[in-house]
Write an enzyme that holds these catalytic residues in place. Structure first.
Site, PDB file in Angstrom:
ATOM      1  N   CYS A 102      46.192  35.338  40.812  1.00  0.00           N
ATOM      2  CA  CYS A 102      45.212  34.511  41.539  1.00  0.00           C
ATOM      3  C   CYS A 102      45.066  34.867  43.005  1.00  0.00           C
ATOM      4  O   CYS A 102      43.945  34.898  43.530  1.00  0.00           O
ATOM      5  CB  CYS A 102      45.538  33.028  41.388  1.00  0.00           C
ATOM      6  SG  CYS A 102      47.034  32.472  42.246  1.00  0.00           S
ATOM      7  N   HIS A 146      48.169  27.694  43.483  1.00  0.00           N
ATOM      8  CA  HIS A 146      47.153  28.532  42.850  1.00  0.00           C
ATOM      9  C   HIS A 146      45.983  28.667  43.807  1.00  0.00           C
ATOM     10  O   HIS A 146      45.408  27.670  44.245  1.00  0.00           O
ATOM     11  CB  HIS A 146      46.694  27.918  41.527  1.00  0.00           C
ATOM     12  CG  HIS A 146      45.483  28.598  40.955  1.00  0.00           C
ATOM     13  ND1 HIS A 146      45.543  29.863  40.408  1.00  0.00           N
ATOM     14  CD2 HIS A 146      44.185  28.202  40.876  1.00  0.00           C
ATOM     15  CE1 HIS A 146      44.332  30.207  39.988  1.00  0.00           C
ATOM     16  NE2 HIS A 146      43.484  29.223  40.272  1.00  0.00           N
ATOM     17  N   ASP A 149      36.475  30.438  41.032  1.00  0.00           N
ATOM     18  CA  ASP A 149      37.847  30.829  40.727  1.00  0.00           C
ATOM     19  C   ASP A 149      37.825  31.988  39.736  1.00  0.00           C
ATOM     20  O   ASP A 149      37.581  31.799  38.550  1.00  0.00           O
ATOM     21  CB  ASP A 149      38.615  29.644  40.140  1.00  0.00           C
ATOM     22  CG  ASP A 149      40.094  29.939  39.958  1.00  0.00           C
ATOM     23  OD1 ASP A 149      40.492  31.105  40.123  1.00  0.00           O
ATOM     24  OD2 ASP A 149      40.854  29.000  39.639  1.00  0.00           O
TER      25      ASP A 149
END
Length: 291
Positions: free
Chosen positions: A81, A122, A137
């Site tokens: 991420c 995250h 994302d």
């Protein structure tokens, strides 16, 4: 928050935009608009897989922009991420999108777990464009939305048959942030919760260190590779799972010797011979002896 050119590791003016666009196969217009955001988001996810291979090869994962660009764009690798979303944020800022880097916590309301979402840190993005705020994302593997999701309470979106919902969450009577939910065959799955508090390069450096060093991190002792799309694929050690919308997932155990073909054909990853040899050796340690 506006971009600060003095923040270490975040000089977006130096990114090779043409090389990135070639990497994801994008040839469309580049003005800051909702449609361009959608198309870039989808192209990125369909091209660059989620993976933690460097940690299994004994390398450090660095999240400075130059390091991320070298790995994901020039060497055509994937990442997790912090790498994925910090690269995508830089590209969007280079194209004059207004981007705020955020941090989320993993699943809070479901017993089902994903190896991508165990950590409490995250990286994700809020993008403000055409009068609306969007969650973007590209770094949550096969679990996240294929396109951005508007930050609007109760909104539901469908991407290639996959359904997501955005809900406000509260602490007592006070609004505290958002929850992204994903509809699965057994109901709504809480992907992660997040507030709109800006995070900075130093924050992600710290979170990356924890993700790549903490003994309970899911990334330091197991292979994790995932790919988003209409068909979603996930390889965790030697368990290969594929999912389609509204269908049961299908899983099988693969052999360590199958890794080169699976990485290339399923995830678009081609490694150097010595790297692949080391990964195959690691995978053999995960094989269950046959009776």
């Amino acid at each position: 928050m506006d971009y600060d050119p003095q923040e270490p590791g975040r000089d977006v003016s130096r990114i090779d935009l043409k090389a990135y666009l070639r990497r994801i196969g994008y040839t469309g217009v580049l003005r800051p608009s909702v449609e361009v955001l959608r198309r870039l988001h989808r192209a990125h996810l369909l091209t660059i897989p989620f993976e933690n291979l460097d940690l299994l090869l004994g390398r450090k994962i660095k999240v400075g922009l130059a390091d991320i660009e070298s790995k994901l764009v020039q060497r055509r690798r994937g990442g997790y991420c912090f790498e994925q979303n910090l690269l995508f944020a830089a590209v969007l800022e280079r194209l004059a999108f207004k981007v705020t880097r955020l941090s989320a916590r993993g699943p809070m309301g479901s017993q089902q777990q994903s190896p991508v979402a165990y950590s409490t840190g995250h990286a994700l993005l809020k993008v403000d464009v055409e009068g609306t705020s969007w969650l973007a994302d590209v770094g949550v593997g096969d679990l996240g939305p294929l396109e951005p999701v508007p930050l609007s309470d109760g909104v539901e979106v469908q991407h290639a048959g996959w359904i997501y919902r955005m809900d406000r969450v509260f602490a007592g009577n006070a609004y505290s942030g958002w929850m992204l939910r994903h509809l699965r065959s057994d109901g709504w799955f809480d992907v992660y919760s997040f507030a709109e508090t800006p995070f900075f390069q130093a924050d992600f450096e710290d979170q990356n260190f924890i993700a790549s060093h903490h003994p309970r991190s899911p990334f330091i002792d197991q292979l994790v590779i995932q790919r988003n799309g209409a068909l979603r694929s996930s390889l965790v050690d030697l368990s290969l799972t594929t999912r389609r919308p509204n269908e049961p997932s299908k899983s099988r155990i693969v052999r360590a010797e199958e890794l080169p073909v699976i990485l290339a054909d399923t995830f678009g990853l081609v490694l150097e011979d010595d790297e692949m040899s080391r990964l195959v050796t690691f995978a053999r340690s995960k094989e269950v002896p046959r009776a």
